[in-house]
Write a protein that holds these residues in place. Structure first.
Motif, PDB file in Angstrom:
ATOM      1  N   TRP A  95       0.833  -1.204   0.000  1.00  0.00           N
ATOM      2  CA  TRP A  95       0.000   0.000   0.000  1.00  0.00           C
ATOM      3  C   TRP A  95       0.868   1.255   0.000  1.00  0.00           C
ATOM      4  N   ILE A  96       1.975   1.210   0.761  1.00  0.00           N
ATOM      5  CA  ILE A  96       2.908   2.341   0.775  1.00  0.00           C
ATOM      6  C   ILE A  96       3.395   2.605  -0.646  1.00  0.00           C
ATOM      7  N   LEU A  97       3.791   1.547  -1.336  1.00  0.00           N
ATOM      8  CA  LEU A  97       4.382   1.692  -2.667  1.00  0.00           C
ATOM      9  C   LEU A  97       3.375   2.121  -3.732  1.00  0.00           C
ATOM     10  N   VAL A  98       2.170   1.574  -3.705  1.00  0.00           N
ATOM     11  CA  VAL A  98       1.158   1.961  -4.697  1.00  0.00           C
ATOM     12  C   VAL A  98       0.738   3.411  -4.477  1.00  0.00           C
ATOM     13  N   THR A  99       0.561   3.801  -3.236  1.00  0.00           N
ATOM     14  CA  THR A  99       0.209   5.193  -2.940  1.00  0.00           C
ATOM     15  C   THR A  99       1.358   6.123  -3.326  1.00  0.00           C
ATOM     16  N   ALA A 100       2.588   5.696  -3.088  1.00  0.00           N
ATOM     17  CA  ALA A 100       3.755   6.495  -3.483  1.00  0.00           C
ATOM     18  C   ALA A 100       3.841   6.636  -5.004  1.00  0.00           C
ATOM     19  N   ALA A 101       3.466   5.595  -5.740  1.00  0.00           N
ATOM     20  CA  ALA A 101       3.464   5.677  -7.212  1.00  0.00           C
ATOM     21  C   ALA A 101       2.442   6.715  -7.687  1.00  0.00           C
ATOM     22  N   ALA A 102       1.275   6.712  -7.091  1.00  0.00           N
ATOM     23  CA  ALA A 102       0.247   7.700  -7.447  1.00  0.00           C
ATOM     24  C   ALA A 102       0.721   9.114  -7.097  1.00  0.00           C
ATOM     25  N   CYS A 103       1.366   9.245  -5.945  1.00  0.00           N
ATOM     26  CA  CYS A 103       1.935  10.531  -5.532  1.00  0.00           C
ATOM     27  C   CYS A 103       2.984  10.990  -6.542  1.00  0.00           C
ATOM     28  N   SER A 104       3.850  10.087  -6.971  1.00  0.00           N
ATOM     29  CA  SER A 104       4.897  10.427  -7.936  1.00  0.00           C
ATOM     30  C   SER A 104       4.309  10.871  -9.266  1.00  0.00           C
ATOM     31  N   LEU A 105       3.235  10.231  -9.690  1.00  0.00           N
ATOM     32  CA  LEU A 105       2.577  10.639 -10.933  1.00  0.00           C
ATOM     33  C   LEU A 105       2.073  12.080 -10.822  1.00  0.00           C
ATOM     34  N   CYS A 106       1.417  12.379  -9.717  1.00  0.00           N
ATOM     35  CA  CYS A 106       0.908  13.742  -9.509  1.00  0.00           C
ATOM     36  C   CYS A 106       2.047  14.753  -9.476  1.00  0.00           C
ATOM     37  N   PHE A 107       3.123  14.431  -8.761  1.00  0.00           N
ATOM     38  CA  PHE A 107       4.228  15.377  -8.669  1.00  0.00           C
ATOM     39  C   PHE A 107       5.026  15.475  -9.964  1.00  0.00           C
ATOM     40  N   ALA A 108       5.068  14.422 -10.761  1.00  0.00           N
ATOM     41  CA  ALA A 108       5.716  14.531 -12.073  1.00  0.00           C
ATOM     42  C   ALA A 108       4.995  15.590 -12.909  1.00  0.00           C
ATOM     43  N   LEU A 109       3.674  15.557 -12.881  1.00  0.00           N
ATOM     44  CA  LEU A 109       2.893  16.554 -13.627  1.00  0.00           C
ATOM     45  C   LEU A 109       3.048  17.948 -13.013  1.00  0.00           C
ATOM     46  N   HIS A 110       3.080  18.029 -11.706  1.00  0.00           N
ATOM     47  CA  HIS A 110       3.266  19.309 -11.007  1.00  0.00           C
ATOM     48  C   HIS A 110       4.638  19.910 -11.334  1.00  0.00           C
ATOM     49  N   PHE A 111       5.694  19.105 -11.244  1.00  0.00           N
ATOM     50  CA  PHE A 111       7.041  19.613 -11.530  1.00  0.00           C
ATOM     51  C   PHE A 111       7.197  19.996 -12.996  1.00  0.00           C
ATOM     52  N   PHE A 112       6.567  19.233 -13.886  1.00  0.00           N
ATOM     53  CA  PHE A 112       6.617  19.583 -15.311  1.00  0.00           C
ATOM     54  C   PHE A 112       6.012  20.963 -15.521  1.00  0.00           C
ATOM     55  N   ARG A 113       4.899  21.210 -14.855  1.00  0.00           N
ATOM     56  CA  ARG A 113       4.233  22.516 -14.952  1.00  0.00           C
ATOM     57  C   ARG A 113       5.127  23.636 -14.419  1.00  0.00           C
ATOM     58  N   LEU A 114       5.922  23.329 -13.389  1.00  0.00           N
ATOM     59  CA  LEU A 114       6.827  24.337 -12.816  1.00  0.00           C
ATOM     60  C   LEU A 114       8.112  24.507 -13.625  1.00  0.00           C
ATOM     61  N   GLY A 115       8.374  23.584 -14.543  1.00  0.00           N
ATOM     62  CA  GLY A 115       9.627  23.628 -15.293  1.00  0.00           C
ATOM     63  C   GLY A 115      10.778  22.977 -14.553  1.00  0.00           C
TER      64      GLY A 115
ATOM     65  N   TYR B  90      12.422  20.007 -14.461  1.00  0.00           N
ATOM     66  CA  TYR B  90      12.459  18.802 -15.279  1.00  0.00           C
ATOM     67  C   TYR B  90      13.214  17.643 -14.642  1.00  0.00           C
ATOM     68  N   THR B  91      14.200  17.912 -13.784  1.00  0.00           N
ATOM     69  CA  THR B  91      14.858  16.800 -13.078  1.00  0.00           C
ATOM     70  C   THR B  91      13.853  16.154 -12.134  1.00  0.00           C
ATOM     71  N   GLY B  92      13.090  16.957 -11.424  1.00  0.00           N
ATOM     72  CA  GLY B  92      12.050  16.424 -10.543  1.00  0.00           C
ATOM     73  C   GLY B  92      11.028  15.608 -11.319  1.00  0.00           C
ATOM     74  N   THR B  93      10.651  16.105 -12.495  1.00  0.00           N
ATOM     75  CA  THR B  93       9.710  15.376 -13.359  1.00  0.00           C
ATOM     76  C   THR B  93      10.289  14.014 -13.738  1.00  0.00           C
ATOM     77  N   ALA B  94      11.547  14.008 -14.159  1.00  0.00           N
ATOM     78  CA  ALA B  94      12.191  12.761 -14.584  1.00  0.00           C
ATOM     79  C   ALA B  94      12.314  11.774 -13.422  1.00  0.00           C
ATOM     80  N   MET B  95      12.727  12.262 -12.250  1.00  0.00           N
ATOM     81  CA  MET B  95      12.899  11.365 -11.102  1.00  0.00           C
ATOM     82  C   MET B  95      11.556  10.780 -10.669  1.00  0.00           C
ATOM     83  N   CYS B  96      10.504  11.573 -10.728  1.00  0.00           N
ATOM     84  CA  CYS B  96       9.170  11.076 -10.366  1.00  0.00           C
ATOM     85  C   CYS B  96       8.699  10.014 -11.359  1.00  0.00           C
ATOM     86  N   THR B  97       9.038  10.178 -12.620  1.00  0.00           N
ATOM     87  CA  THR B  97       8.654   9.201 -13.636  1.00  0.00           C
ATOM     88  C   THR B  97       9.348   7.859 -13.381  1.00  0.00           C
ATOM     89  N   VAL B  98      10.625   7.896 -13.069  1.00  0.00           N
ATOM     90  CA  VAL B  98      11.351   6.666 -12.724  1.00  0.00           C
ATOM     91  C   VAL B  98      10.748   6.058 -11.452  1.00  0.00           C
TER      92      VAL B  98
END
Length: 190
Positions: A40-60, A62-70
Motif C-alpha cells: 500500500w505504501i508503494l502503490v500510494t507512493a506511485a500515485a503521488c509520484s505521478l501527480c508530482f511529475a505533472l506538477h514539476f513539469f508545470r513548474l519547469g 524537469y529533473t524532478g519530473t524525470a525522477m518522479c517518472t522513474v
C-alpha cells in the motif's frame, strides 16, 4: 490600495503555485507515509509520484519530473514483485538500470542544487523500494524525503515542500509506532 487590489495581488502571488496535481500529490504523499502495509505504501507512493511529475513539469522542474517518472515504475514493480522476503532475479538489474537512467536524466536536466537533491532523493528512494521490511523502507524514505524537501524549497514548489513536511511527519509517526510494536513483541516474547 483597496481590498480588491490587495486580493488581486495575493491571488497573483499564490495562484501560480497552486494546481490540482500538487494538491493530489500532497494528499497521497502524506497518506503513503501512514500506510500499514508495504504494498500500500508503494502503490500510494506511485500515485503521488505521478501527480508530482505533472506538477514539476508545470513548474519547469524537469529533473524532478524525470525522477518522479522513474519512481512510478520502481514503486509499482516493487509493490507487485517484491514481498515476503522474495525478490525475483530480474529486480536488481531492473532497478540498477532504472538508476542509471535516473542518473542520466539528472545530468541531462541538470539545474545545479535542485537537480543534485532530486537525484540523491531518487537514489535513496530506490534503495527504500528494494527493502522487504516496511520499517527499513521508511527509514530510507525519510532520507529521500529530506532531499526532496530541499529540492522543493529551491524550485519553489509550495505543494512539494508541504508534502515533504507532512511525509516526514507521517514517516516519523509510523517509525515510532513500528518501534513500539516491535518492542512490545520483544517484551512479550521474553
Amino acid at each position: 490600495m483597496t481590498a480588491a487590489d490587495l486580493g488581486f495581488l495575493l491571488a497573483n502571488a499564490v495562484l501560480p503555485h497552486l494546481d490540482l496535481f500538487g494538491a493530489l500529490g500532497l494528499s497521497l504523499g502524506f497518506a503513503s507515509g501512514l500506510m500499514p502495509r508495504r504494498d500500500w505504501i508503494l502503490v500510494t507512493a506511485a500515485a503521488c509520484s505521478l501527480c508530482f511529475a505533472l506538477h514539476f513539469f508545470r513548474l519547469g522542474a524537469y529533473t524532478g519530473t524525470a525522477m518522479c517518472t522513474v519512481s512510478i515504475l520502481q514503486s509499482l514493480v516493487a509493490a507487485y514483485a517484491i514481498g515476503n522476503g522474495e525478490r525475483p532475479a530480474w529486480i536488481v538489474p531492473l532497478f540498477t538500470g532504472s538508476s542509471v537512467v535516473a542518473a542520466g536524466l539528472t545530468l541531462a536536466t541538470w539545474n545545479g542544487w535542485p537537480s543534485a537533491c532530486a537525484g540523491i532523493g531518487a537514489l535513496l528512494a530506490t534503495l527504500a523500494r528494494l527493502q522487504a521490511e516496511p520499517q527499513a523502507m521508511r527509514r530510507l524514505f525519510l532520507g529521500a524525503s529530506s532531499c526532496w524537501a530541499v529540492h522543493n524549497l529551491l524550485v519553489g514548489s509550495v505543494f512539494g515542500l508541504t508534502c515533504d513536511c507532512l511525509t516526514l511527519s507521517a514517516l516519523a509517526i509510523a517509525l515510532k509506532r513500528g518501534s513500539r510494536t516491535r518492542n512490545a513483541g520483544l517484551a512479550s516474547a521474553a
